[in-house]
Structures are given as C-alpha cells and as structure tokens.
Enzyme design. Sequence first.
Site, PDB file in Angstrom:
ATOM      1  N   HIS A  78      -0.195 -53.121 -58.766  1.00 41.08           N
ATOM      2  CA  HIS A  78       0.976 -53.389 -58.787  1.00 41.08           C
ATOM      3  C   HIS A  78       1.428 -52.075 -60.259  1.00 41.08           C
ATOM      4  CE1 HIS A  78       5.037 -54.022 -59.051  1.00 41.08           C
ATOM      5  NE2 HIS A  78       4.672 -54.284 -57.560  1.00 41.08           N
ATOM      6  N   GLU A 102       4.286 -47.156 -54.535  1.00 38.34           N
ATOM      7  CA  GLU A 102       5.187 -47.614 -54.322  1.00 38.34           C
ATOM      8  C   GLU A 102       5.138 -46.430 -55.591  1.00 38.34           C
ATOM      9  OE1 GLU A 102       5.241 -52.697 -53.928  1.00 38.34           O
ATOM     10  OE2 GLU A 102       3.578 -51.483 -55.366  1.00 38.34           O
TER      11      GLU A 102
END
Length: 266
Positions: free
Chosen positions: A97, A169
């Site tokens: 992430h 992302e």
Amino acid sequence: MSKLYIGTNTKMYKNIAQTASFLEALGRQTADLSRESMELFVIPSYTALDRVSVTARAAGIRLGAQNMGWEDEGQFTGEISPIMLAEVGVTIAEIGHSERRHVLGETDEMENRKVHAALRHGMTALLCVGETKAQRAHGIADEVLRTQLKEGLFGVDAARAEQLWIAYEPVWAIGVGGEPASAAYAEARHAAIRQALFELFGAAGAKIPVLYGGSVNPENAAALAAQPDIGGLFIGRSAWDAERFAAIIRQVLPIFADKAEGRRRS
C-alpha cells in the site's frame, strides 16, 4: 472479469467492537446480493482479525490483512507471519500500500518477498501500485507502474496468477485531501497495468482482477466502474459506513454485470 471485486481497507481506524459492528451491518445490508456476482472483502486492523473472522465468514465477506511479514517465523519483532494470519481466517494479504511504501519505506523487493509468502500459503496477494504526484507530472506514471509490477511479481509463475489481485492507487489520490483521478486517467493506467500483466503472464494475465482505489465515492464510482479495464473498486473512507458502502455496491454491481455480459457476447 466475470464478477465485481469490491472492498475496503480501514487503515488505522475502527477498534475491535467498531469493526465487528461494521461487518455485521455490511452483511445485513448486502445479504440479498449473490456472492457469485462479486468478491466482497474488508481489510481491518490486525487487532480485530481474530474477533471478526466468524462474523465475516457468515456474512460472505472475505477477510484481509493490511500487511504481512515474508517469513513463516523467526526473530522479526513486530512482524506477523502468513501462518499467524491464516490461523485467524485471513485469505487476502494486502501488499505494498502507498503508506507502506512512501511513509514506512518498503521497497519493491520487500513487496516481492511478501507476494511469494502469500502465494506459498494459499492466500490472495493484493499488490498495490501507484505513482506519486511528481511522477505523474513528469509523465512517467506508466513506467513507474510497470516497474512496481515487474519487480513486485518477479519470479511468480503464470500458474499462480489466479491468486493475484492488483490495486491501482495513485499516491496523490489517497487519503484526506486526495484528488480523485478522472475516469479516463484511471482507465489509461489500468490499460497499462493490463499490458504489463500480459507481458508477465500471457493469457493468464488477462484474468487478474485490477481494482481502482483512490478517493472513490458515490459521485465517481459509476463512471469508474464503467471503464473497460477497471475490474473492481478498492474504497477508502466512503466505505467505512456500512449503509453507504452497500449503496455504492448496489450502484456499480449492475454496471459490472453489463460489462461481463458484453464480454461474453463478444
């Protein structure tokens, strides 16, 4: 994709009781929706995983971990191994992430080791990739994504591709003050990701779900969902209220069903 992939990562929010309440409510809100048509998942804090495992399973919600060590055991203070996660019902390992990479300094090599650990233990490896605002401005977003994918998935055999999910992302689109990517921009990056996956895995790369995450909300979810190469949504704070999350699911599920039907007909 034959189904919608949709979920959320609650980051360092929601204590154990709040997570349990959220999952129970999300299960009720989506009880009438077939799990054959979607993969619904939630990735809460470590401390909640054991407590909510049964709740998630009963609700048809897959449970993920926000990070994972790459060794099965050893002298790694503060790490949590895939064996420990599997023991509490985790089936998805979120890897790489943006905050792990850009705040906590994880490298592509580290993400690669975690991917292999997840696959070794039969988990779905959810590898997150994305460019920074500066990299976007310099026009190298696709090169950054290709590098993250090719290094993060180095050594993974095509036979293991069915255990992979990718989340795109953009770093500049995440978190408080994030700037949502336009549907056209997101689609262009997803097309580049799909091409890289094809280069890595051949035909198997076409079947890997690629989800978009980055300030997804009720206003932009439908436009994102309609894009040909977007296979799902990885939603942040807009999904942290069960009723609101369920509303987004109901909004985009028919869009993905129509896309799947269109592919079958073609």
